[in-house]
Scaffold this active site. Structure first.
Site, PDB file in Angstrom:
ATOM      1  CB  ALA A   1     -87.853  -6.535  -8.889  1.00  0.00           C
ATOM      2  CE  LYS A   2     -82.191  -3.358  -4.810  1.00  0.00           C
ATOM      3  NZ  LYS A   2     -81.929  -3.365  -3.406  1.00  0.00           N
ATOM      4  NE  ARG A   3     -88.345 -11.027  -7.788  1.00  0.00           N
ATOM      5  CZ  ARG A   3     -88.963 -10.065  -7.126  1.00  0.00           C
ATOM      6  NH1 ARG A   3     -88.289  -9.336  -6.256  1.00  0.00           N
ATOM      7  NH2 ARG A   3     -90.233  -9.807  -7.335  1.00  0.00           N
TER       8      ARG A   3
ATOM      9  NE  ARG B   1     -79.321 -10.365 -15.300  1.00  0.00           N
ATOM     10  CZ  ARG B   1     -79.529 -11.621 -14.956  1.00  0.00           C
ATOM     11  NH1 ARG B   1     -79.356 -12.016 -13.724  1.00  0.00           N
ATOM     12  NH2 ARG B   1     -79.897 -12.490 -15.860  1.00  0.00           N
TER      13      ARG B   1
ATOM     14  CB  THR C   1     -79.734  -5.259  -0.940  1.00  0.00           C
ATOM     15  OG1 THR C   1     -80.795  -4.640  -1.683  1.00  0.00           O
ATOM     16  CG2 THR C   1     -80.059  -5.163   0.542  1.00  0.00           C
TER      17      THR C   1
END
Ligand code: GLU
Length: 285
Positions: A256-258, A260, A16
């Protein structure tokens, strides 16, 4: 004397986005254990959700893990190529009366929950109020025949009645931990828009691939209660578990990915070496 099964770990990312240091930490945890034990390390791409997963991220995962210095044994298993196998597992559960079709929309469920005096919560939010569990068989059949979109939910009460009592899982360093899958309520095992679910596919594949030690972040530890239930219902073997703390940044916040969080791609482009990246991921050589 019976030979003990080979030691098998795996890394099972969902494509994702780009891998960040948290993923590198998790991948290295499994890889190091397998290599230290002379066992096998598998890579599995968990891409059953076409609304969130993209093939270009799968390509990037393979490239970034190789850059990081990881290798894996055998072919990469890509879940989206095996939907018929998950369907067969769902059919087996349906045949035993353990799944039922759920036609509710999110709005239906929200309305129902708002009208109820107390809505019990599980690890994934408020529990499904059971609306479609109570539908007569004739109505279910008619709505399915009419092509109405539906999810498949586990009838938790029936599942618990069939499973052996006192389910638990083996967590490395902690011993056996008692499971309480009822906390998930009638969990969705196949979504309306995706023909399976994470919980079903991950347990199916760990069994199929002979994984003996599941290494993954502790955010997934609560889900293990449900995974043990599915293993017991399906007669799948039980792996051991080693949930690791999530990697945090300098301020103690989890990556976390969100947010960045530093991606392996960015680190590489900034001139970081693979050995430096492994150290940043919490595994100095
Ligand atoms: N595919 C899951 C994720 O990326 C991990 C599955 C697992 O390790 O059990 O969050």
């Amino acid at each position: 004397m019976e030979a003990s099964p080979p030691f098998v770990t795996r890394f099972a990312p969902s494509p994702t986005g780009l891998l960040h240091l948290g993923h590198a930490h998790s991948a290295l945890a499994g890889w190091r254990r397998a290599r230290a034990a002379g066992g096998r390390f598998l890579l599995r791409i968990e891409d059953i959700d076409p609304t969130r997963c993209r093939p270009e991220f799968t390509d990037a995962i393979l490239e970034d893990l190789s850059w990081l210095g990881l290798d894996w044994d055998g072919a990469v298993r890509v879940q989206s190529a095996h939907l018929a196998e998950y369907r067969a597992a769902l059919d087996a559960l349906t045949a035993r009366g353990l799944l039922y079709p759920c036609f509710c929309t999110r709005a239906d469920i929200a309305r129902e929950l708002a009208a109820s005096l107390s809505a019990p919560h599980g690890p994934d939010g408020p529990l499904y109020p059971g609306t479609c569990r109570r539908l007569p068989e004739t109505e279910r059949a008619a709505r399915i025949t009419a092509g109405e979109a539906h999810a498949l939910r586990l009838d938790m009460a029936r599942a618990l009645a069939l499973a052996p009592p006192g389910l638990s899982f083996a967590e490395e360093g902690e011993g056996r931990i008692a499971c309480d899958p009822a906390r998930f309520g009638d969990v969705v095992l196949a979504r309306k828009d995706v023909p399976a679910s994470y919980h079903l596919c991950v347990t199916h594949d760990d069994a199929l691939q002979g994984v003996t030690l599941v290494t993954r972040g502790e955010d997934l530890k609560p889900a293990t209660d449900l995974h043990r239930l599915l293993q017991a219902l399906m007669g799948w073997p039980e792996p051991a578990y080693a949930h690791h703390p999530l990697l945090t940044d300098a301020t103690g916040r989890r990556l976390a990915k969100r947010d960045r969080a530093a991606t392996l791609r960015e680190l590489r482009q900034a001139g970081t070496s693979p050995a430096e990246a492994r150290a940043l991921a919490g595994w100095p050589d």
